[in-house]
Design a protein around this motif. Structure first.
Motif, PDB file in Angstrom:
ATOM      1  N   ARG A  71      12.868  -9.604  -2.262  1.00 24.69           N
ATOM      2  CA  ARG A  71      11.725  -8.776  -2.707  1.00 24.69           C
ATOM      3  C   ARG A  71      10.746  -8.474  -1.579  1.00 24.69           C
ATOM      4  N   TRP A  72      11.193  -8.574  -0.347  1.00 21.32           N
ATOM      5  CA  TRP A  72      10.337  -8.232   0.803  1.00 21.32           C
ATOM      6  C   TRP A  72       9.051  -9.055   0.766  1.00 21.32           C
ATOM      7  N   ASP A  73       9.137 -10.287   0.333  1.00 14.40           N
ATOM      8  CA  ASP A  73       7.943 -11.074   0.056  1.00 14.40           C
ATOM      9  C   ASP A  73       7.363 -11.700   1.340  1.00 14.40           C
ATOM     10  N   TYR A  92       6.724   4.301  11.525  1.00 13.18           N
ATOM     11  CA  TYR A  92       5.917   5.128  10.618  1.00 13.18           C
ATOM     12  C   TYR A  92       6.823   6.095   9.873  1.00 13.18           C
ATOM     13  N   LYS A  93       6.706   6.042   8.562  1.00 13.19           N
ATOM     14  CA  LYS A  93       7.448   6.978   7.717  1.00 13.19           C
ATOM     15  C   LYS A  93       6.386   7.736   6.912  1.00 13.19           C
ATOM     16  N   ASP A  94       6.311   9.009   7.130  1.00 17.48           N
ATOM     17  CA  ASP A  94       5.244   9.799   6.503  1.00 17.48           C
ATOM     18  C   ASP A  94       5.541   9.951   5.006  1.00 17.48           C
ATOM     19  N   PRO A 100      11.536  -6.225   9.676  1.00 13.29           N
ATOM     20  CA  PRO A 100      11.826  -4.883   9.180  1.00 13.29           C
ATOM     21  C   PRO A 100      10.697  -4.236   8.380  1.00 13.29           C
ATOM     22  N   TYR A 101       9.580  -4.942   8.200  1.00 13.77           N
ATOM     23  CA  TYR A 101       8.542  -4.390   7.318  1.00 13.77           C
ATOM     24  C   TYR A 101       7.201  -5.056   7.629  1.00 13.77           C
ATOM     25  N   ASP A 102       6.141  -4.255   7.643  1.00 13.98           N
ATOM     26  CA  ASP A 102       4.812  -4.751   8.011  1.00 13.98           C
ATOM     27  C   ASP A 102       4.373  -5.964   7.192  1.00 13.98           C
ATOM     28  N   GLU A 152       0.806  -1.218   0.000  1.00  7.78           N
ATOM     29  CA  GLU A 152       0.000   0.000   0.000  1.00  7.78           C
ATOM     30  C   GLU A 152       0.847   1.280   0.000  1.00  7.78           C
ATOM     31  N   ARG A 153       2.015   1.216   0.667  1.00  5.18           N
ATOM     32  CA  ARG A 153       2.774   2.460   0.781  1.00  5.18           C
ATOM     33  C   ARG A 153       3.194   3.009  -0.569  1.00  5.18           C
ATOM     34  N   TRP A 154       3.615   2.115  -1.505  1.00  2.00           N
ATOM     35  CA  TRP A 154       4.092   2.609  -2.804  1.00  2.00           C
ATOM     36  C   TRP A 154       2.950   3.206  -3.618  1.00  2.00           C
ATOM     37  N   ILE A 155       1.744   2.714  -3.373  1.00  2.00           N
ATOM     38  CA  ILE A 155       0.584   3.284  -4.062  1.00  2.00           C
ATOM     39  C   ILE A 155       0.385   4.719  -3.571  1.00  2.00           C
ATOM     40  N   ASP A 193      18.755  -7.019  -2.322  1.00  2.00           N
ATOM     41  CA  ASP A 193      19.092  -6.104  -3.423  1.00  2.00           C
ATOM     42  C   ASP A 193      18.585  -4.680  -3.147  1.00  2.00           C
ATOM     43  N   ASP A 194      17.976  -4.474  -2.001  1.00  2.00           N
ATOM     44  CA  ASP A 194      17.524  -3.132  -1.609  1.00  2.00           C
ATOM     45  C   ASP A 194      18.533  -2.580  -0.592  1.00  2.00           C
ATOM     46  N   ASN A 195      19.198  -1.507  -0.977  1.00  2.00           N
ATOM     47  CA  ASN A 195      20.220  -0.891  -0.137  1.00  2.00           C
ATOM     48  C   ASN A 195      19.709  -0.626   1.287  1.00  2.00           C
ATOM     49  N   ASN A 196      18.429  -0.285   1.406  1.00  2.00           N
ATOM     50  CA  ASN A 196      17.876   0.044   2.725  1.00  2.00           C
ATOM     51  C   ASN A 196      17.950  -1.131   3.682  1.00  2.00           C
ATOM     52  N   ALA A 197      17.800  -2.341   3.132  1.00  2.00           N
ATOM     53  CA  ALA A 197      17.702  -3.511   4.000  1.00  2.00           C
ATOM     54  C   ALA A 197      18.947  -3.645   4.883  1.00  2.00           C
ATOM     55  N   PHE A 207      20.961  -1.168   5.804  1.00  2.00           N
ATOM     56  CA  PHE A 207      20.936  -0.072   6.790  1.00  2.00           C
ATOM     57  C   PHE A 207      20.029  -0.435   7.966  1.00  2.00           C
ATOM     58  N   PHE A 208      18.837  -0.947   7.645  1.00  2.00           N
ATOM     59  CA  PHE A 208      17.904  -1.325   8.725  1.00  2.00           C
ATOM     60  C   PHE A 208      18.554  -2.389   9.614  1.00  2.00           C
ATOM     61  N   TYR A 209      19.129  -3.389   8.958  1.00  2.00           N
ATOM     62  CA  TYR A 209      19.670  -4.522   9.733  1.00  2.00           C
ATOM     63  C   TYR A 209      20.875  -4.093  10.568  1.00  2.00           C
ATOM     64  N   TYR A 261      14.394   7.555  -5.093  1.00  2.00           N
ATOM     65  CA  TYR A 261      13.296   7.764  -4.149  1.00  2.00           C
ATOM     66  C   TYR A 261      13.250   6.624  -3.134  1.00  2.00           C
ATOM     67  N   ASP A 262      13.516   6.940  -1.917  1.00  2.00           N
ATOM     68  CA  ASP A 262      13.538   6.039  -0.755  1.00  2.00           C
ATOM     69  C   ASP A 262      14.582   4.923  -0.854  1.00  2.00           C
ATOM     70  N   ARG A 263      14.825   4.392  -2.047  1.00  2.00           N
ATOM     71  CA  ARG A 263      15.840   3.343  -2.203  1.00  2.00           C
ATOM     72  C   ARG A 263      16.974   3.889  -3.059  1.00  2.00           C
ATOM     73  N   LEU A 264      18.178   3.749  -2.569  1.00  2.00           N
ATOM     74  CA  LEU A 264      19.334   4.248  -3.312  1.00  2.00           C
ATOM     75  C   LEU A 264      19.602   3.364  -4.536  1.00  2.00           C
ATOM     76  N   GLY A 276       7.899  -3.901  12.914  1.00  2.00           N
ATOM     77  CA  GLY A 276       7.495  -3.713  11.521  1.00  2.00           C
ATOM     78  C   GLY A 276       7.967  -2.374  10.993  1.00  2.00           C
ATOM     79  N   GLN A 277       7.412  -1.990   9.858  1.00  2.00           N
ATOM     80  CA  GLN A 277       7.738  -0.699   9.267  1.00  2.00           C
ATOM     81  C   GLN A 277       6.704  -0.346   8.217  1.00  2.00           C
ATOM     82  N   ASP A 278       6.369   0.898   8.128  1.00  2.00           N
ATOM     83  CA  ASP A 278       5.511   1.517   7.099  1.00  2.00           C
ATOM     84  C   ASP A 278       4.119   1.896   7.600  1.00  2.00           C
ATOM     85  N   ALA A 279       3.731   1.427   8.784  1.00  2.00           N
ATOM     86  CA  ALA A 279       2.403   1.763   9.310  1.00  2.00           C
ATOM     87  C   ALA A 279       1.320   1.499   8.267  1.00  2.00           C
TER      88      ALA A 279
HETATM   89  C1  GAL Z   1      12.057  -0.423   1.631  1.00  4.42           C
HETATM   90  C2  GAL Z   1      11.403   0.751   2.299  1.00  4.42           C
HETATM   91  C3  GAL Z   1      10.513   0.264   3.410  1.00  4.42           C
HETATM   92  C4  GAL Z   1       9.555  -0.785   2.910  1.00  4.42           C
HETATM   93  C5  GAL Z   1      10.238  -1.840   2.081  1.00  4.42           C
HETATM   94  C6  GAL Z   1       9.277  -2.797   1.431  1.00  4.42           C
HETATM   95  O1  GAL Z   1      12.883   0.014   0.624  1.00  4.42           O
HETATM   96  O2  GAL Z   1      12.371   1.627   2.816  1.00  4.42           O
HETATM   97  O3  GAL Z   1       9.827   1.359   3.949  1.00  4.42           O
HETATM   98  O4  GAL Z   1       8.546  -0.158   2.169  1.00  4.42           O
HETATM   99  O5  GAL Z   1      11.055  -1.254   1.104  1.00  4.42           O
HETATM  100  O6  GAL Z   1       8.447  -2.146   0.507  1.00  4.42           O
END
Ligand code: GAL
Length: 396
Positions: free
Chosen positions: A249-251, A327-329, A279-281, A76-79, A209-213, A215-217, A150-153, A306-309
């Motif tokens: 893929r955050w599956d 929560y990330k607005d 790391p993610y809802d 939902e967040r990407w929508i 493959d997501d740079n953020n993962a 950082f979170f970890y 955007y959000d992912r490097l 979790g993450q993303d509310a």
């Molecule tokens: C990450 C993002 C998180 C979460 C995750 C799965 O890149 O920073 O907020 O949305 O993807 O979609």
């Protein structure tokens, strides 16, 4: 949902934590740093610039096309992100091409190629695989198209002009801290209570493959390390290495299957899992399914982060199942991206507040970082409802 769109108050977001690669926290009051390097020699395609009598630069970028490449509509967040960016850019008079790629790399590559062909002037990209877009970025640069990650490097290519995201290391710290708070090891003020457990916990990470993962970890593990080392926390499966705990893929289904596996292998003797770092809802939903299928009562689940509310997960928090989310607005993130695009298209230098943290392997990408907030049952009303992100009705 029609969200109120408060005017962005950047000063709120300027107190950021910078995290050099070693993970040591340097708290810094960041003055809105202006990138002086690589002066903004905006070519932006065929755009022509003229000096007005007042000396300011006016460009012919009114009505320019902006490509917005989003990863998936399964979350939902990407929508929300995509819709907000599109709406705000169009309100400024730009044309947009918003595309979702079903988490499929070739689809995203082809969508970006098409945006370049259509002569977009700026691309806003939330990548699926942060290393898979190099030749498209080279093509974009050759055509004078600017790229905003955007959000992912986007990694491994110098043609990433700007990046806007949250303080991702801190998101990991927040997730781990809320796990410790939920378990009672820390109190609400962050002080140790003296509780020593031991508590059984299992760890999950995001897509490798997501740079953020990472950082979170890293943020999470730097926070949990002390308690893992002194035996307060025990990972019965022994799985703590990023590659092993990552979720492609955050599956959610992958996380569910892994949790089922962990329960079968490491908890069949009757021991209970008491905490799960998620790391993610979306992953938390899969993890909760695995736990309830294995016989955990919904009111006796482990502490799960979790993450993303996301709306389903906030409902789960209210119902006492998931413990917390970060929560990330996305409204603020969208506004930030739009402001960068608008500056680029008007020959202005975008404002950034971080020039250290995000090395993509070829350069340190100038970034604007926003701050995230931990949400639990105790503060969801104040943060999410009073903040206008959701109405009470959304959460029924
Ligand atoms: C990450 C993002 C998180 C979460 C995750 C799965 O890149 O920073 O907020 O949305 O993807 O979609």
């Amino acid at each position: 949902m029609d969200e109120p769109r408060p005017t962005s108050n950047k000063s709120e977001d300027n107190d950021v934590h910078l995290h050099p690669s070693k993970g040591n926290t340097v708290k810094k009051k960041v003055i809105l740093a202006v990138i002086t390097a690589g002066a903004l020699a905006l070519t932006l395609g065929a755009c022509s610039s003229t000096r007005t009598t007042t000396g300011s630069t006016s460009t012919s970028n009114k009505g320019a096309l902006v490509g917005i490449a989003m990863p998936t509509q399964t979350s939902e967040r990407w929508i929300k992100d995509g819709a907000a960016i599109k709406k705000d850019l169009e309100a400024l008079g730009y044309k947009t091409d918003l595309e979702y790629a079903n988490n499929d790399i070739p689809t995203q590559v082809q969508q970006i190629e098409a945006m370049i062909t259509k002569k977009a002037k700026v691309l806003v990209i939330a990548s699926i695989d942060g290393t898979a877009l190099s030749s498209q970025l080279d093509e974009a640069a050759a055509a004078g198209i600017k790229v905003v990650a955007y959000d992912r490097l986007i990694n491994g290519n110098k043609n990433v002009d700007y990046y806007t995201t949250f303080d991702n290391y801190k998101v990991g710290v927040q997730q781990a801290t809320s796990l410790l708070t939920g378990l009672g090891i820390l109190d609400a003020s962050g002080a140790e209570t003296g509780k020593k457990g031991p508590f059984n916990v299992e760890l999950f990470a995001g897509s490798p493959d997501d740079n953020n993962a990472t950082f979170f970890y890293n943020g999470a593990m730097d926070t949990l390390k002390k308690y893992l080392d002194n035996g307060t926390l025990v990972v019965k499966s022994g799985q703590t290495d990023f590659k092993t705990v990552a979720t492609l893929r955050w599956d959610p289904a992958t996380a569910q299957a892994r949790m089922e596996n962990l329960l079968a292998k490491s908890y069949s003797s009757g021991a209970k899992v008491q905490g799960v770092l998620s790391p993610y809802d979306g992953l938390s939903i899969g993890i909760i399914s695995a736990l309830t299928s294995a016989g955990y009562a919904k009111n006796a689940l482990p502490i799960i982060t979790g993450q993303d509310a996301e709306v389903g997960s906030v409902k789960s928090i209210i119902a006492g199942e998931q413990y917390s989310t970060v929560y990330k607005d996305t409204r603020k993130l969208g506004k930030e991206a739009v402001s960068i695009v608008d500056d680029l298209l008007n020959g202005k230098q975008p404002t950034v507040n971080d020039t250290k943290s995000y090395n993509n392997g070829k350069k340190i990408v100038p970034a604007f970082l926003l701050q995230s907030v931990v949400v639990t049952k105790d503060n969801y009303k104040q943060v999410l409802v009073d903040g206008g992100y959701y109405t009470e009705a959304d959460l029924q």
